[in-house]
Design an enzyme around this catalytic site. Structure first.
Site, PDB file in Angstrom:
ATOM      1  N   LYS A  60      56.986 -30.382 -69.646  1.00 16.53           N
ATOM      2  CA  LYS A  60      56.484 -31.729 -69.891  1.00 16.53           C
ATOM      3  C   LYS A  60      55.056 -31.644 -70.391  1.00 16.53           C
ATOM      4  O   LYS A  60      54.199 -31.023 -69.748  1.00 16.53           O
ATOM      5  CB  LYS A  60      56.534 -32.472 -68.563  1.00 16.53           C
TER       6      LYS A  60
HETATM    7  P1  FBP Z   1      52.600 -41.517 -66.534  1.00 17.14           P
HETATM    8  O1  FBP Z   1      53.782 -41.931 -67.376  1.00 17.14           O
HETATM    9  O2  FBP Z   1      52.184 -42.555 -65.575  1.00 17.14           O
HETATM   10  O3  FBP Z   1      51.474 -40.995 -67.424  1.00 17.14           O
HETATM   11  O4  FBP Z   1      53.107 -40.329 -65.639  1.00 17.14           O
HETATM   12  C1  FBP Z   1      53.237 -39.048 -66.132  1.00 17.14           C
HETATM   13  C2  FBP Z   1      52.292 -38.122 -65.417  1.00 17.14           C
HETATM   14  O5  FBP Z   1      52.531 -36.804 -65.814  1.00 17.14           O
HETATM   15  C3  FBP Z   1      52.332 -38.163 -63.910  1.00 17.14           C
HETATM   16  O6  FBP Z   1      53.323 -37.346 -63.387  1.00 17.14           O
HETATM   17  C4  FBP Z   1      50.943 -37.756 -63.573  1.00 17.14           C
HETATM   18  O7  FBP Z   1      50.513 -38.224 -62.344  1.00 17.14           O
HETATM   19  C5  FBP Z   1      50.164 -38.417 -64.651  1.00 17.14           C
HETATM   20  O8  FBP Z   1      50.968 -38.431 -65.788  1.00 17.14           O
HETATM   21  C6  FBP Z   1      48.856 -37.737 -64.934  1.00 17.14           C
HETATM   22  O9  FBP Z   1      48.143 -38.561 -65.778  1.00 17.14           O
HETATM   23  P2  FBP Z   1      46.635 -38.242 -66.157  1.00 17.14           P
HETATM   24  O10 FBP Z   1      46.642 -37.013 -67.001  1.00 17.14           O
HETATM   25  O11 FBP Z   1      46.217 -39.468 -66.883  1.00 17.14           O
HETATM   26  O12 FBP Z   1      45.891 -38.022 -64.876  1.00 17.14           O
END
Ligand code: FBP
Length: 305
Positions: free
Chosen positions: A203
């Site tokens: 991811k």
């Molecule tokens: P979101 O769709 O809310 O961005 O979630 C995906 C994610 O990978 C979460 O698992 C993780 O907490 C978040 O993004 C991290 O986001 P950031 O890099 O903004 O802290």
């Protein structure tokens, strides 16, 4: 049997049948099960960003049950969360909704340390909770990245022995510019590192046109990366030429048209799907479900925007 799913799984032929079985389960579950595409709901933002920032926009989300039921009702392929949220719901959902236990997490408190998540649960917890996979975040770019790479080397081995695949969040962070964290050269590199570490599902964030490293600049003059679809294509190619499932994150909450435009580009570029958290659970429930359905429909080619 779904032909699309079996084609993907053929790329994992060296894995134990139990690992392949759990990948098959996730790929076959939910509203777009069998399509070869994945839409996963991740809810670890309470740990990563804090409760008010995470659940404030839709207070129903303070309740752990909200998210698992949202994932089922919206027909997501799987639900990912840290230990506490998982323990609160696993008894009701294990064996039904594929669960991904996020075994490391980092918070936003404390000083300007180099990014490094703490191990917050184990493969044993994932087995005890009936999960289908473990989830792990690496921060390529952090001074502490080698520590995370060593941890995941051991965890992947242990998870594989327990029959569990690994979903890897590969987020560049640390010794690079803020813009560089999502630069095309950096995101493609993150995807490659995750695959080389043995991730089954990778991811990454959708890449921008920005190129972080001087050494990359002449190379990217020859790699098309003007549009998001072109950049997605390059990231998929960097994930073993499409032989590893690579999915893209949703990012901070934004308007529906912008979310769907990104999803269309991910689809057009050959991405395997999305992992969308805040854009789903921070909306009122019916709107969150509607958006997840639209995302699924774009990924399967049923809808175009
Ligand atoms: P979101 O769709 O809310 O961005 O979630 C995906 C994610 O990978 C979460 O698992 C993780 O907490 C978040 O993004 C991290 O986001 P950031 O890099 O903004 O802290």
């Amino acid at each position: 049997m779904s032909e699309a799913v079996e084609k993907i799984l053929a790329n994992y032929a060296g894995e134990p049948p139990a690992v392949i079985g759990n990948l098959r389960r996730m790929l076959n579950y939910g509203r777009i099960g069998g399509s070869g595409k994945l839409v996963i709901l991740p809810v670890d933002q309470g740990f990563e960003h804090g409760p008010a920032r995470t659940y404030g926009p839709n207070a129903a989300g303070y309740d752990p049950r909200y998210h698992a039921s949202l994932a089922v009702e919206a027909g997501c392929n799987a639900y990912a969360a840290p230990l506490g949220f998982m323990e609160a719901i696993a008894h009701e959902y294990a064996g039904e909704l594929p669960l991904i236990l996020k075994v490391n997490n980092s918070d936003s408190l404390g000083g300007p340390d180099q990014p490094c998540s703490a191990l917050t649960s184990s493969v044993k917890d994932a087995v005890r909770l009936g999960c289908s996979a473990i989830g792990f975040t690496i921060y390529p770019g952090s001074e502490l990245r080698n520590r995370m790479y060593r941890q995941i080397r051991d965890l992947i081995r242990e998870a594989r022995e327990a029959g569990l695949p690994t979903v890897m969040w590969a987020y560049a962070r640390g010794k690079m510019s803020k813009q560089g964290e999502t630069g095309i050269d950096v995101i493609a590199y993150c995807a490659q590192i995750a695959c080389q570490l043995g991730a089954h599902i990778v991811k990454v964030k959708p890449p921008t046109e920005f190129v972080e490293y001087d050494v990359s600049k002449p190379l990217y003059e020859k790699i098309p990366h003007a549009t998001l679809a072109e950049r997605i294509e390059h990231v998929v190619q960097s994930a073993f030429d499409g032989k590893r499932v690579v999915i893209f994150s949703g990012g901070a909450a934004k308007d529906t048209a912008s979310v769907l435009a990104d999803i269309q580009a991910i689809h057009d570029g050959g991405g395997f799907g999305s992992i969308v958290g805040r854009n789903a659970f921070q909306r009122p429930r019916a709107e969150g479900i509607e958006l997840l359905h639209a995302i699924q429909d774009i990924h399967t080619g049923k809808k175009t925007v």
